[in-house]
Design an enzyme around this catalytic site. Structure first.
Site, mmCIF file in Angstrom:
data_model
loop_
_atom_site.group_PDB
_atom_site.id
_atom_site.type_symbol
_atom_site.label_atom_id
_atom_site.label_comp_id
_atom_site.label_asym_id
_atom_site.label_seq_id
_atom_site.Cartn_x
_atom_site.Cartn_y
_atom_site.Cartn_z
ATOM 1 N N ASP A 201 0.872 -1.181 0.000
ATOM 2 C CA ASP A 201 0.000 0.000 0.000
ATOM 3 C C ASP A 201 0.903 1.223 0.000
ATOM 4 O OD1 ASP A 201 -2.238 1.902 0.532
ATOM 5 O OD2 ASP A 201 -3.357 0.078 0.952
ATOM 6 N N HIS A 223 1.790 1.531 -3.206
ATOM 7 C CA HIS A 223 1.020 2.511 -3.965
ATOM 8 C C HIS A 223 1.713 3.854 -4.086
ATOM 9 C CE1 HIS A 223 -2.924 0.176 -2.820
ATOM 10 N NE2 HIS A 223 -2.092 -0.531 -3.569
#
Length: 362
Positions: A201, A223
């Site tokens: 993430d 991410h």
């Protein structure tokens, strides 16, 4: 905008042993081998060594309310028994606290026991470390492996995290998800220096706060370097953020700013500088104002303004199926941007960009 870098420059119970040569030193220096002993004795110690603690299931290693000036040292291997719960596994607060890791130490969360590929939507998983109210403090040199969910939740003023290693590489194949490295909110003065992160993430996610500096980061998987989502919180202001001299590789995104559709707030005085990306699967640079229920809608709104955004020397490559740059702003809400040496190649050009300042291009 002032560079934040320039601002930075200008025991006592079972399981505890006391190291000392005098009664005064005995009260000052404590070594704990259980979480219960640490919680019971922490207030009486100016130096706390946590030696190979095995934290019981469903229990937080509670180091909240530490006496001002306390030093905390993680030694040996810290582990956590299994239970489906929200955590955190470790929580710490106090003022002028110094946290370090001894040579050879490891904080092993063994997150694969919780991973199911669903992150926050699956079974309950504990967050790793709450640095809430850990003001005028530092965390240096911690080695962390396989967090079940998010790693650091930072809600503190004047805190510096240096040389933190978060290695969740096993989560790539074992179902790690929502394993953010550093989530920052409601904070003034956060410095994150030379982190090494492999996760699934955001490497960095700033939801609110001011005077935030992230430098020298290595971000693998995940991410990317994110601001947002901003909006629909008690604090919806992100101001004076510098993210610089960092690499992002094999990630969904590299540079990202996202705001909530229909919300109000502001994102201002933002600098991304000397960011090098490679192996990006979705977007090299993405700024969008259309998030709702955690997903983009394609319909941007202008209640959260994004102003004084500077991208300089943001370069690298994305995958052929990815999009180099995607900018989706509400009417009049993105302004006063500066772009210099922004070169993202390898992917598709977006035809859906909207309301972007004249200096930017897709």
């Amino acid at each position: 905008m002032h560079s934040f870098a320039s601002l930075l420059r200008y025991g006592l119970a079972a399981g505890a042993t006391l190291a000392s040569a005098s009664p005064i030193e005995a009260r000052d220096s404590c070594t704990f081998t259980t979480a219960a002993a640490a919680k019971a004795g922490k207030a009486k110690c100016s130096t706390i060594t946590l030696d190979s603690i095995k934290v019981p299931a469903g229990t937080t290693l509670d180091l909240t309310g530490l006496t001002s000036g306390t030093k905390v040292i993680f030694e040996g291997t810290t582990t956590f028994d299994y239970e489906d719960w929200a955590g955190p596994l470790i929580s710490m607060s106090g003022k002028d606290i110094t946290v370090t890791g001894a040579s050879g130490h490891l904080i092993n969360c063994d997150g694969s026991r919780w991973w199911d590929g669903k992150g926050t939507s699956g079974k309950k998983k504990p967050k790793f470390f709450y640095a809430h109210g850990l003001d005028s403090s530092s965390i240096t040199g911690l080695n962390i492996k396989n967090t079940p969910l998010m790693a650091f939740s930072v809600e503190s003023d004047d805190i510096t995290l240096t040389d933190i290693t978060i290695n969740n590489a096993d989560g790539d194949s074992l179902g790690g998800h929502n394993t953010d490295a550093f989530d920052v909110g409601n904070s003034v003065g956060v410095n994150i220096i030379k982190p090494w992160v492999h996760n699934q993430d955001d490497c960095l996610a700033i939801n609110s706060g001011e005077n935030i500096w992230f430098t020298g980061g290595t971000c693998i998987g995940g991410h990317g370097l994110s601001i947002g989502s901003v909006g629909d919180r008690s604090n919806n202001v992100v101001k004076n953020v510098t993210i610089e001299h960092s690499t992002v590789s094999n990630s969904e995104n590299a540079v990202r700013i996202k705001t909530i559709s229909g919300a109000t707030g502001s994102v201002s005085e933002i600098t991304y500088s000397n960011i090098v990306m490679s192996g990006i699967s979705d977007y090299g640079v993405v700024i969008q104002q259309d998030y709702e229920d955690g997903k983009p809608t394609g319909k941007p709104t202008n209640g959260v303004t994004i102003t004084d955004v500077k991208l300089e020397s943001v370069t690298g490559t994305v995958d052929s199926k990815a999009t180099d740059i995607y900018l989706l702003c509400g009417s009049g809400s993105c302004s006063d941007w500066t772009w210099d040496d922004v070169k993202v190649t390898g992917g598709k050009k977006s035809s859906a960009c909207k309301n972007l300042p004249s200096v930017a291009s897709c």
